[in-house]
Design a protein around this motif. Structure first.
Motif, PDB file in Angstrom:
ATOM      1  N   GLY A 125       0.805  -1.213   0.000  1.00 52.04           N
ATOM      2  CA  GLY A 125       0.000   0.000   0.000  1.00 52.04           C
ATOM      3  C   GLY A 125       0.839   1.264   0.000  1.00 52.04           C
ATOM      4  O   GLY A 125       2.036   1.253  -0.259  1.00 52.04           O
ATOM      5  N   ARG A 126       0.198   2.357   0.316  1.00 53.83           N
ATOM      6  CA  ARG A 126       0.841   3.669   0.275  1.00 53.83           C
ATOM      7  C   ARG A 126       1.659   3.952   1.535  1.00 53.83           C
ATOM      8  O   ARG A 126       2.639   4.677   1.501  1.00 53.83           O
ATOM      9  CB  ARG A 126      -0.244   4.747   0.125  1.00 53.83           C
ATOM     10  CG  ARG A 126       0.251   6.107  -0.320  1.00 53.83           C
ATOM     11  CD  ARG A 126      -0.861   7.149  -0.250  1.00 53.83           C
ATOM     12  NE  ARG A 126      -2.070   6.749  -0.924  1.00 53.83           N
ATOM     13  CZ  ARG A 126      -2.293   6.935  -2.231  1.00 53.83           C
ATOM     14  NH1 ARG A 126      -1.379   7.533  -2.970  1.00 53.83           N
ATOM     15  NH2 ARG A 126      -3.423   6.528  -2.765  1.00 53.83           N
ATOM     16  N   ALA A 147      -2.675   1.695  16.750  1.00 52.27           N
ATOM     17  CA  ALA A 147      -2.979   2.974  16.098  1.00 52.27           C
ATOM     18  C   ALA A 147      -2.431   3.013  14.675  1.00 52.27           C
ATOM     19  O   ALA A 147      -3.100   3.461  13.746  1.00 52.27           O
ATOM     20  CB  ALA A 147      -2.404   4.119  16.922  1.00 52.27           C
ATOM     21  N   ALA A 148      -1.192   2.526  14.493  1.00 55.56           N
ATOM     22  CA  ALA A 148      -0.574   2.554  13.165  1.00 55.56           C
ATOM     23  C   ALA A 148      -1.241   1.576  12.209  1.00 55.56           C
ATOM     24  O   ALA A 148      -1.405   1.866  11.019  1.00 55.56           O
ATOM     25  CB  ALA A 148       0.909   2.241  13.286  1.00 55.56           C
ATOM     26  N   ALA A 149      -1.645   0.417  12.723  1.00 56.90           N
ATOM     27  CA  ALA A 149      -2.209  -0.617  11.866  1.00 56.90           C
ATOM     28  C   ALA A 149      -3.576  -0.250  11.317  1.00 56.90           C
ATOM     29  O   ALA A 149      -4.002  -0.800  10.296  1.00 56.90           O
ATOM     30  CB  ALA A 149      -2.299  -1.934  12.641  1.00 56.90           C
ATOM     31  N   LYS A 150      -4.277   0.657  11.969  1.00 54.47           N
ATOM     32  CA  LYS A 150      -5.610   1.036  11.487  1.00 54.47           C
ATOM     33  C   LYS A 150      -5.584   1.536  10.051  1.00 54.47           C
ATOM     34  O   LYS A 150      -6.544   1.359   9.313  1.00 54.47           O
ATOM     35  CB  LYS A 150      -6.210   2.108  12.405  1.00 54.47           C
ATOM     36  CG  LYS A 150      -6.733   1.570  13.713  1.00 54.47           C
ATOM     37  CD  LYS A 150      -7.417   2.667  14.521  1.00 54.47           C
ATOM     38  CE  LYS A 150      -8.036   2.109  15.788  1.00 54.47           C
ATOM     39  NZ  LYS A 150      -8.701   3.167  16.585  1.00 54.47           N
ATOM     40  N   GLY A 151      -4.486   2.174   9.670  1.00 53.38           N
ATOM     41  CA  GLY A 151      -4.418   2.729   8.323  1.00 53.38           C
ATOM     42  C   GLY A 151      -3.309   2.163   7.475  1.00 53.38           C
ATOM     43  O   GLY A 151      -2.880   2.802   6.511  1.00 53.38           O
ATOM     44  N   ALA A 152      -2.827   0.968   7.797  1.00 49.23           N
ATOM     45  CA  ALA A 152      -1.693   0.417   7.059  1.00 49.23           C
ATOM     46  C   ALA A 152      -1.781  -1.103   6.987  1.00 49.23           C
ATOM     47  O   ALA A 152      -2.148  -1.755   7.953  1.00 49.23           O
ATOM     48  CB  ALA A 152      -0.377   0.831   7.714  1.00 49.23           C
ATOM     49  N   LYS A 153      -1.407  -1.652   5.837  1.00 46.94           N
ATOM     50  CA  LYS A 153      -1.383  -3.099   5.655  1.00 46.94           C
ATOM     51  C   LYS A 153      -0.119  -3.733   6.220  1.00 46.94           C
ATOM     52  O   LYS A 153      -0.064  -4.938   6.441  1.00 46.94           O
ATOM     53  CB  LYS A 153      -1.467  -3.439   4.165  1.00 46.94           C
ATOM     54  CG  LYS A 153      -2.768  -3.064   3.488  1.00 46.94           C
ATOM     55  CD  LYS A 153      -2.713  -3.460   2.026  1.00 46.94           C
ATOM     56  CE  LYS A 153      -3.988  -3.113   1.291  1.00 46.94           C
ATOM     57  NZ  LYS A 153      -3.901  -3.462  -0.145  1.00 46.94           N
TER      58      LYS A 153
END
Length: 210
Positions: A125-126, A147-153
């Motif tokens: 991902g991005r 917290a970081a994993a919510k928006g990252a694969k």
């Protein structure tokens, strides 16, 4: 896939990762979501020598209910799987190139590996957040990873190694492999001026492949 087949696949894929040098010794751990709990590689186990019947079984509340004692990094897996309910598996490795990037990148960096190839974007991902250093097995890591994993694969644990996710165990392994290859490219190209995928090309990949 039923639990027995998942156990066998976990043994097979762990051995493949170990054989190709993605993990050494007892480094690395893998978890898989079940309808009523989780499977996890046992603490101090080698990914190259897993036994299907001894893989740890945890219930939906993360209580150890079967098999050997789970990895001491159970907090890491819980953080990711609870942050991303669509994820079916988590692969944490100490693969050399990705770990090297985790030692070079600053905690808080969101893109320590640039978009060099389409498959890196498709699998990872991005965003690839770098989490501050925590001692392995330290439960204090859980809020930061959640917290970081919510928006990252995928993410990098500073001075520790990569964490990759996927809808299935196979998808998570493929993502971990692609992350390692992208890290190798990034290290090879340090100091050069490689042609990166453009923002429009990244958007096209994510829009097409998710």
């Amino acid at each position: 896939m039923d639990e027995s087949a998942l156990r066998d696949l976990l043994v097979e894929m762990g051995a493949s990762l170990f054989r190709r040098g993605f993990s050494v010794g007892s480094a690395g751990n893998i978890s898989v979501r079940l309808p009523d709990g989780y499977l996890m590689t046992p603490t101090n186990s080698s990914l190259g020598r897993l036994e299907a019947a001894r893989i740890s079984r945890l219930d939906a509340g993360w209580n150890h209910v079967g098999g050997d004692r789970p990895s001491k990094e159970v907090f890491l897996h819980r953080a990711v799987l609870e942050a991303r309910p669509e994820v079916g598996a988590v692969v944490h490795l100490h693969s050399t190139a990705a770990t090297a990037i985790s030692c070079l990148a600053a905690p808080g960096d969101e893109a320590p590996i640039p978009p060099l190839t389409p498959y890196f974007v498709m699998r990872v991902g991005r965003r690839l957040p770098v989490i501050p250093y925590y001692r392995p097995g330290d439960p204090a890591m859980e809020p930061a990873i959640h917290a970081a994993a919510k928006g990252a694969k995928a993410l990098l644990l500073a001075n520790h190694g990569p964490v990759a996710t996927g809808a299935t165990l196979a998808d998570a392994v493929y993502a971990a492999e692609e992350l390692e290859e992208a890290a190798k490219l990034a290290l090879m190209l340090r100091g050069a001026s490689p042609r990166l995928l453009t923002p429009a090309q990244v958007d096209d990949l994510l829009g097409t492949f998710g």
